[in-house]
Design a protein around this motif. Structure first.
Motif, PDB file in Angstrom:
ATOM      1  N   GLN A 114       2.240   1.401  51.578  1.00  0.00           N
ATOM      2  CA  GLN A 114       2.629   0.767  53.256  1.00  0.00           C
ATOM      3  C   GLN A 114       2.320   0.363  54.305  1.00  0.00           C
ATOM      4  O   GLN A 114       1.568   1.737  53.979  1.00  0.00           O
ATOM      5  CB  GLN A 114       3.589   1.575  53.087  1.00  0.00           C
ATOM      6  N   HIS A 115       1.901  -0.434  54.628  1.00  0.00           N
ATOM      7  CA  HIS A 115       0.698  -1.131  55.272  1.00  0.00           C
ATOM      8  C   HIS A 115       1.702  -1.306  56.748  1.00  0.00           C
ATOM      9  O   HIS A 115       1.817  -1.439  57.150  1.00  0.00           O
ATOM     10  CB  HIS A 115       0.618  -2.423  54.790  1.00  0.00           C
ATOM     11  N   GLY A 116       1.910  -0.099  57.409  1.00  0.00           N
ATOM     12  CA  GLY A 116       2.567   0.606  58.479  1.00  0.00           C
ATOM     13  C   GLY A 116       3.716   0.934  58.315  1.00  0.00           C
ATOM     14  O   GLY A 116       4.464   1.479  57.150  1.00  0.00           O
ATOM     15  N   THR A 117       4.402   1.355  59.649  1.00  0.00           N
ATOM     16  CA  THR A 117       5.560   1.385  59.597  1.00  0.00           C
ATOM     17  C   THR A 117       6.702   1.050  60.932  1.00  0.00           C
ATOM     18  O   THR A 117       5.848   0.115  62.043  1.00  0.00           O
ATOM     19  CB  THR A 117       5.652   2.800  59.975  1.00  0.00           C
ATOM     20  N   GLY A 118       7.580   1.142  60.396  1.00  0.00           N
ATOM     21  CA  GLY A 118       8.731   0.200  61.440  1.00  0.00           C
ATOM     22  C   GLY A 118       8.634  -1.437  61.529  1.00  0.00           C
ATOM     23  O   GLY A 118       8.073  -2.143  60.302  1.00  0.00           O
ATOM     24  N   GLY A 147      -5.654   1.169  48.285  1.00  0.00           N
ATOM     25  CA  GLY A 147      -4.979  -0.448  49.298  1.00  0.00           C
ATOM     26  C   GLY A 147      -4.708  -0.117  50.604  1.00  0.00           C
ATOM     27  O   GLY A 147      -5.077   0.723  50.809  1.00  0.00           O
ATOM     28  N   ASP A 148      -4.169  -1.248  50.787  1.00  0.00           N
ATOM     29  CA  ASP A 148      -4.243  -0.896  52.225  1.00  0.00           C
ATOM     30  C   ASP A 148      -2.407  -0.444  52.432  1.00  0.00           C
ATOM     31  O   ASP A 148      -1.774  -0.864  52.905  1.00  0.00           O
ATOM     32  CB  ASP A 148      -3.789  -2.826  52.971  1.00  0.00           C
ATOM     33  N   THR A 149      -3.048   1.309  52.795  1.00  0.00           N
ATOM     34  CA  THR A 149      -1.696   1.722  52.578  1.00  0.00           C
ATOM     35  C   THR A 149      -1.538   2.839  53.779  1.00  0.00           C
ATOM     36  O   THR A 149      -2.971   3.346  53.424  1.00  0.00           O
ATOM     37  CB  THR A 149      -1.152   2.454  51.287  1.00  0.00           C
ATOM     38  N   ILE A 150      -1.036   3.093  54.043  1.00  0.00           N
ATOM     39  CA  ILE A 150      -0.078   4.590  54.991  1.00  0.00           C
ATOM     40  C   ILE A 150      -0.179   6.263  53.519  1.00  0.00           C
ATOM     41  O   ILE A 150      -0.143   5.422  53.422  1.00  0.00           O
ATOM     42  CB  ILE A 150       0.034   4.846  55.977  1.00  0.00           C
ATOM     43  N   ILE A 174      -3.474   1.927  57.857  1.00  0.00           N
ATOM     44  CA  ILE A 174      -4.461   2.241  56.659  1.00  0.00           C
ATOM     45  C   ILE A 174      -4.238   3.783  56.636  1.00  0.00           C
ATOM     46  O   ILE A 174      -3.640   4.291  58.156  1.00  0.00           O
ATOM     47  CB  ILE A 174      -4.767   1.204  56.533  1.00  0.00           C
ATOM     48  N   MET A 175      -4.836   4.660  56.101  1.00  0.00           N
ATOM     49  CA  MET A 175      -5.172   5.823  56.354  1.00  0.00           C
ATOM     50  C   MET A 175      -5.537   5.748  57.402  1.00  0.00           C
ATOM     51  O   MET A 175      -7.504   4.884  57.625  1.00  0.00           O
ATOM     52  CB  MET A 175      -5.530   6.575  55.195  1.00  0.00           C
ATOM     53  N   ASP A 176      -5.671   6.987  58.087  1.00  0.00           N
ATOM     54  CA  ASP A 176      -8.089   7.508  59.156  1.00  0.00           C
ATOM     55  C   ASP A 176      -7.855   8.846  58.497  1.00  0.00           C
ATOM     56  O   ASP A 176      -7.307   9.049  57.606  1.00  0.00           O
ATOM     57  CB  ASP A 176      -6.577   7.743  60.540  1.00  0.00           C
ATOM     58  N   ALA A 177      -9.272   9.369  59.226  1.00  0.00           N
ATOM     59  CA  ALA A 177      -9.319  10.499  58.870  1.00  0.00           C
ATOM     60  C   ALA A 177      -8.460  11.845  58.319  1.00  0.00           C
ATOM     61  O   ALA A 177      -8.749  12.711  57.251  1.00  0.00           O
ATOM     62  CB  ALA A 177     -10.430  10.821  59.696  1.00  0.00           C
ATOM     63  N   ALA A 178      -7.472  11.617  59.211  1.00  0.00           N
ATOM     64  CA  ALA A 178      -6.940  13.447  58.562  1.00  0.00           C
ATOM     65  C   ALA A 178      -6.002  12.990  57.479  1.00  0.00           C
ATOM     66  O   ALA A 178      -5.577  14.015  56.389  1.00  0.00           O
ATOM     67  CB  ALA A 178      -5.426  13.520  60.262  1.00  0.00           C
TER      68      ALA A 178
END
Length: 250
Positions: A122-126, A152-155, A187-191
């Motif tokens: 899921q490459h983002g939201t909304g 891949g490019d996902t949260i 995409i993902m961040d540190a958290a």
């Protein structure tokens, strides 16, 4: 398994006797537009000649068609008879480019003697998600090799956690640069990367997609500092530099 990070998400992967190129962005710096108004992209140079990146390949995998995952230089340099695995729905683009051995990743199967299956992303939201379009990750396995989950490019969202729980990968490659558009993470961040480590306590995580695009706001230093503060051992979270090669076993 040897994982050679070239830049951003672009990897040369040596796996079960095969050499694969993943998500090739091979152009020089500042060849496509800024995404955050800070600098044109890519912001970091490719650390070796683009011709070397495509030399000696058995296949290429492209997760989606954004220019930081498949650019004009890759389109020009890749041999048209090279086996190419892509997201289901993108095969028409590649056959239109003249590639003759295109396989859409529609479900679990064999490709080049490797077991490959697609995973959700899921490459983002909304509204941003609608703009970003569909993406894919994959699971890769072969005898005597680590099970690899390339997210891949996902949260981080429930289907990613499902893969971590059900597939129990040995190695997880995350895109951890904290890229965002209009303040929406794509995409993902540190958290979120640390939460991947918590959800897969037996896996090693390799964090990529860092330091090459102007809309990536998490740096390698940020990620390492967050991991250290959370008590994550350095051998569990690997953050390769551009042009670094990691050797990973089961």
């Amino acid at each position: 398994m040897q994982l050679h990070l070239l830049r951003n998400a672009t990897l040369r992967l040596h796996y079960a006797g095969r050499t694969l190129l993943i998500d090739p962005m091979l152009g020089p710096v500042h060849t496509f537009r800024s995404l955050a108004g800070r600098e044109e992209n890519p912001t970091a140079p490719l650390p070796l000649p683009a011709e070397d990146a495509v030399r000696g390949l058995d296949g290429v995998i492209v997760s989606h068609l954004h220019p930081d995952h498949f650019d004009e230089v890759a389109a020009r340099l890749l041999p048209r008879d090279l086996p190419l695995l892509c997201r289901s729905g993108d095969e028409t683009f590649f056959t239109g480019q003249g590639f003759t051995q295109v396989t859409p990743l529609t479900g679990p199967g064999d490709w080049l003697g490797l077991s490959v299956q697609p995973t959700a992303g899921q490459h983002g939201t909304g509204p941003i998600l609608d703009r970003m379009g569909e993406v894919t990750g994959f699971l890769l396995s072969a005898p005597d090799e680590p099970i690899l989950y390339w997210a891949g490019d996902t949260i981080l969202y429930p289907p990613v956690l499902d893969v971590l729980r059900d597939a129990r990968p040995d190695v997880v490659v995350t895109h951890s640069g904290g890229a965002a558009l209009m303040d929406t993470p794509i995409i993902m961040d540190a958290a979120q990367t640390l939460n991947v480590l918590r959800a897969a306590p037996a896996a090693r995580v390799v964090a990529t997609h860092l330091g090459a695009l102007d809309h990536c706001f998490t740096t390698r230093q940020d990620l390492r500092a967050a991991a250290d503060a959370a008590g994550i051992a350095p051998e569990r979270l690997l953050i390769p530099a551009d042009n670094e090669t990691l050797t990973l076993t089961r």
